[in-house]
Scaffold this motif. Sequence first.
Motif, mmCIF file in Angstrom:
data_model
loop_
_atom_site.group_PDB
_atom_site.id
_atom_site.type_symbol
_atom_site.label_atom_id
_atom_site.label_comp_id
_atom_site.label_asym_id
_atom_site.label_seq_id
_atom_site.Cartn_x
_atom_site.Cartn_y
_atom_site.Cartn_z
ATOM 1 N N HIS A 13 -8.177 -5.049 -0.143
ATOM 2 C CA HIS A 13 -9.597 -4.719 -0.274
ATOM 3 C C HIS A 13 -9.884 -3.258 0.060
ATOM 4 C CE1 HIS A 13 -10.520 -4.596 4.126
ATOM 5 N NE2 HIS A 13 -9.417 -5.320 4.168
ATOM 6 N N PHE A 14 -9.039 -2.630 0.875
ATOM 7 C CA PHE A 14 -9.286 -1.244 1.294
ATOM 8 C C PHE A 14 -8.666 -0.220 0.336
ATOM 9 C CE2 PHE A 14 -5.750 -3.057 3.841
ATOM 10 C CZ PHE A 14 -4.698 -2.283 3.377
ATOM 11 N N GLN A 15 -8.096 -0.678 -0.764
ATOM 12 C CA GLN A 15 -7.426 0.242 -1.687
ATOM 13 C C GLN A 15 -8.239 0.550 -2.939
ATOM 14 O OE1 GLN A 15 -3.767 -2.138 -1.863
ATOM 15 N NE2 GLN A 15 -2.701 -0.512 -0.764
ATOM 16 N N VAL A 16 -9.465 0.091 -3.009
ATOM 17 C CA VAL A 16 -10.277 0.315 -4.207
ATOM 18 C C VAL A 16 -10.597 1.798 -4.376
ATOM 19 C CG1 VAL A 16 -11.289 -1.980 -4.250
ATOM 20 C CG2 VAL A 16 -12.369 -0.191 -2.896
ATOM 21 N N MET A 23 -7.868 10.595 3.906
ATOM 22 C CA MET A 23 -7.916 10.087 5.274
ATOM 23 C C MET A 23 -7.746 8.575 5.293
ATOM 24 S SD MET A 23 -10.862 10.481 8.187
ATOM 25 C CE MET A 23 -12.020 9.425 7.308
ATOM 26 N N ARG A 24 -8.442 7.881 4.379
ATOM 27 C CA ARG A 24 -8.326 6.422 4.359
ATOM 28 C C ARG A 24 -6.907 5.995 3.989
ATOM 29 N NH1 ARG A 24 -13.137 4.602 2.265
ATOM 30 N NH2 ARG A 24 -13.756 3.863 4.306
ATOM 31 N N ARG A 25 -6.275 6.708 3.062
ATOM 32 C CA ARG A 25 -4.898 6.375 2.694
ATOM 33 C C ARG A 25 -3.955 6.462 3.890
ATOM 34 N NH1 ARG A 25 -2.906 6.172 -2.597
ATOM 35 N NH2 ARG A 25 -4.579 6.118 -4.125
ATOM 36 N N ARG A 26 -4.180 7.422 4.736
ATOM 37 C CA ARG A 26 -3.305 7.573 5.910
ATOM 38 C C ARG A 26 -3.407 6.386 6.848
ATOM 39 N NH1 ARG A 26 -5.106 13.046 5.790
ATOM 40 N NH2 ARG A 26 -6.554 12.655 7.515
ATOM 41 N N HIS A 27 -4.492 5.619 6.729
ATOM 42 C CA HIS A 27 -4.696 4.490 7.643
ATOM 43 C C HIS A 27 -4.494 3.134 6.960
ATOM 44 C CE1 HIS A 27 -6.163 6.908 11.019
ATOM 45 N NE2 HIS A 27 -6.778 7.660 10.120
ATOM 46 N N TRP A 28 -4.004 3.129 5.724
ATOM 47 C CA TRP A 28 -3.792 1.868 5.032
ATOM 48 C C TRP A 28 -2.988 0.880 5.883
ATOM 49 C CZ3 TRP A 28 -2.304 2.825 -0.827
ATOM 50 C CH2 TRP A 28 -3.469 3.144 -1.540
ATOM 51 N N HIS A 29 -1.966 1.385 6.545
ATOM 52 C CA HIS A 29 -1.064 0.497 7.296
ATOM 53 C C HIS A 29 -1.752 -0.166 8.484
ATOM 54 C CE1 HIS A 29 -0.967 4.219 9.652
ATOM 55 N NE2 HIS A 29 -0.566 3.491 10.664
ATOM 56 N N SER A 30 -2.881 0.403 8.940
ATOM 57 C CA SER A 30 -3.534 -0.124 10.134
ATOM 58 C C SER A 30 -4.718 -1.041 9.822
ATOM 59 C CB SER A 30 -4.018 1.036 11.015
ATOM 60 O OG SER A 30 -5.007 1.813 10.351
ATOM 61 N N PHE A 31 -5.136 -1.112 8.550
ATOM 62 C CA PHE A 31 -6.252 -1.985 8.194
ATOM 63 C C PHE A 31 -5.793 -3.441 8.103
ATOM 64 C CE2 PHE A 31 -8.000 1.884 5.802
ATOM 65 C CZ PHE A 31 -8.806 2.256 6.878
ATOM 66 N N GLY A 76 4.590 -19.910 -12.038
ATOM 67 C CA GLY A 76 4.646 -19.743 -13.482
ATOM 68 C C GLY A 76 3.759 -18.652 -14.024
ATOM 69 N N HIS A 77 3.197 -17.825 -13.147
ATOM 70 C CA HIS A 77 2.338 -16.732 -13.588
ATOM 71 C C HIS A 77 3.171 -15.513 -13.973
ATOM 72 C CE1 HIS A 77 -1.140 -18.988 -12.251
ATOM 73 N NE2 HIS A 77 -0.605 -19.126 -11.051
ATOM 74 N N GLU A 78 2.611 -14.701 -14.846
ATOM 75 C CA GLU A 78 3.278 -13.460 -15.239
ATOM 76 C C GLU A 78 3.047 -12.380 -14.179
ATOM 77 O OE1 GLU A 78 3.209 -10.008 -18.737
ATOM 78 O OE2 GLU A 78 1.601 -11.500 -18.631
ATOM 79 N N ILE A 79 4.123 -11.696 -13.814
ATOM 80 C CA ILE A 79 4.030 -10.545 -12.915
ATOM 81 C C ILE A 79 4.074 -9.275 -13.759
ATOM 82 C CG2 ILE A 79 5.098 -9.266 -11.025
ATOM 83 C CD1 ILE A 79 3.967 -11.927 -10.134
ATOM 84 N N ALA A 80 3.030 -8.478 -13.645
ATOM 85 C CA ALA A 80 2.957 -7.195 -14.343
ATOM 86 C C ALA A 80 2.705 -6.097 -13.312
ATOM 87 C CB ALA A 80 1.861 -7.218 -15.402
ATOM 88 N N SER A 81 2.692 -4.862 -13.765
ATOM 89 C CA SER A 81 2.632 -3.716 -12.857
ATOM 90 C C SER A 81 1.237 -3.109 -12.778
ATOM 91 C CB SER A 81 3.626 -2.648 -13.318
ATOM 92 O OG SER A 81 3.422 -1.426 -12.614
ATOM 93 N N HIS A 82 0.835 -2.792 -11.561
ATOM 94 C CA HIS A 82 -0.401 -2.039 -11.307
ATOM 95 C C HIS A 82 -0.053 -0.651 -10.754
ATOM 96 C CE1 HIS A 82 -4.645 -1.662 -10.950
ATOM 97 N NE2 HIS A 82 -4.755 -1.868 -9.653
ATOM 98 N N GLY A 83 1.197 -0.224 -11.029
ATOM 99 C CA GLY A 83 1.674 1.023 -10.439
ATOM 100 C C GLY A 83 2.085 0.815 -9.001
ATOM 101 N N TYR A 84 2.486 1.880 -8.333
ATOM 102 C CA TYR A 84 2.923 1.744 -6.944
ATOM 103 C C TYR A 84 1.861 2.189 -5.944
ATOM 104 C CZ TYR A 84 5.483 1.938 -2.637
ATOM 105 O OH TYR A 84 5.856 1.725 -1.331
ATOM 106 N N ASN A 85 1.306 3.378 -6.094
ATOM 107 C CA ASN A 85 0.475 3.983 -5.059
ATOM 108 C C ASN A 85 -1.027 3.842 -5.263
ATOM 109 O OD1 ASN A 85 2.168 5.137 -3.018
ATOM 110 N ND2 ASN A 85 2.899 6.604 -4.545
#
Length: 300
Positions: A13-16, A23-31, A76-85
């Motif tokens: 939810h914090f990656q939108v 600054m928010r990216r630096r704290h992704w790991h703590s949310f 049975g769902h398809e896994i597709a890519s949303h990129g990495y970062n």
Amino acid sequence: MSVHCLTFEVEEHFQVSHFDSPMRRRHWHSFESRVTANVDRLLDLLDGHCTRATFFVLGWVAERRPDLIKTIASYGHEIASHGYNHELVTAQTPDLFREDIKRAKSLLEDLTGRAVRGYRAPGFTITSETPWAPAILAEEGYTYDSSIIPVRNDYRGMSGSWPWCHLRDTPAGYIWEVPPTTARLAGMRWPIGGGSWFRLLPFTVIETLLREIDRQGQSLVMCFHVWEFDRQQPRMEGPVLSQLLHYLNLHKTEPRLVSLLQQFTFGPIQDYIDVSRMAPADQSTRFSTTPAPTIATDLV
């Protein structure tokens, strides 16, 4: 009966993008992480309706929640890519974009043991500013893209682009473009296939538009984020408009989806391409798209 596509973007939810900042990216790991609970709830919902879907998984999430990705695939769902970062394509160079999509594809294929065929850009940001992106996707082994939305607003979209599934010819070969569903309403084209407008517009209007698209023989491509089914998610600070688009009517997402599951038959994008026999047997053969039907849904 048309075959319709149901898709979900697996991110925290914090990656939108509306709330993104260095600054928010630096704290992704703590949310607080809520993605596992959100996906588990969706898996139960879809299983109860005997429906499979495409899950566009963010590599950052897959690396930290590998068992979750394996669980999605086991249903049975398809896994597709949303990129990495979760970087907007418009903020990347071609080299950075290639590195991002290649890293995500390799990670997801290692986790599931299955080929990853599809990609969706964060924020639907394959636009007129990034014309090089589809060719790079084709070069890296992607079969289809679902990133170009034929509506221009904010930082996303490509106004005037073809609104239906079509085969795109790139310098690197063919790739399918599978646009999210849009429809004309009050003289404008609206992205009604999920997201903010799916929650904000009256549902009777959305149902009318979707039924008419189905009646005309076109396939729906519905797009949701897994956090849109989480009414209790922590609130983030940000611009008023961003908060409005992100949080308003979250309580409507699930019941509206349930209503669609009762009205239409959905599947993953890879099945739509195969069932429709649209995948080219010979990449040297040129395929032309059929004219887009006139959708009588302009409710002026």
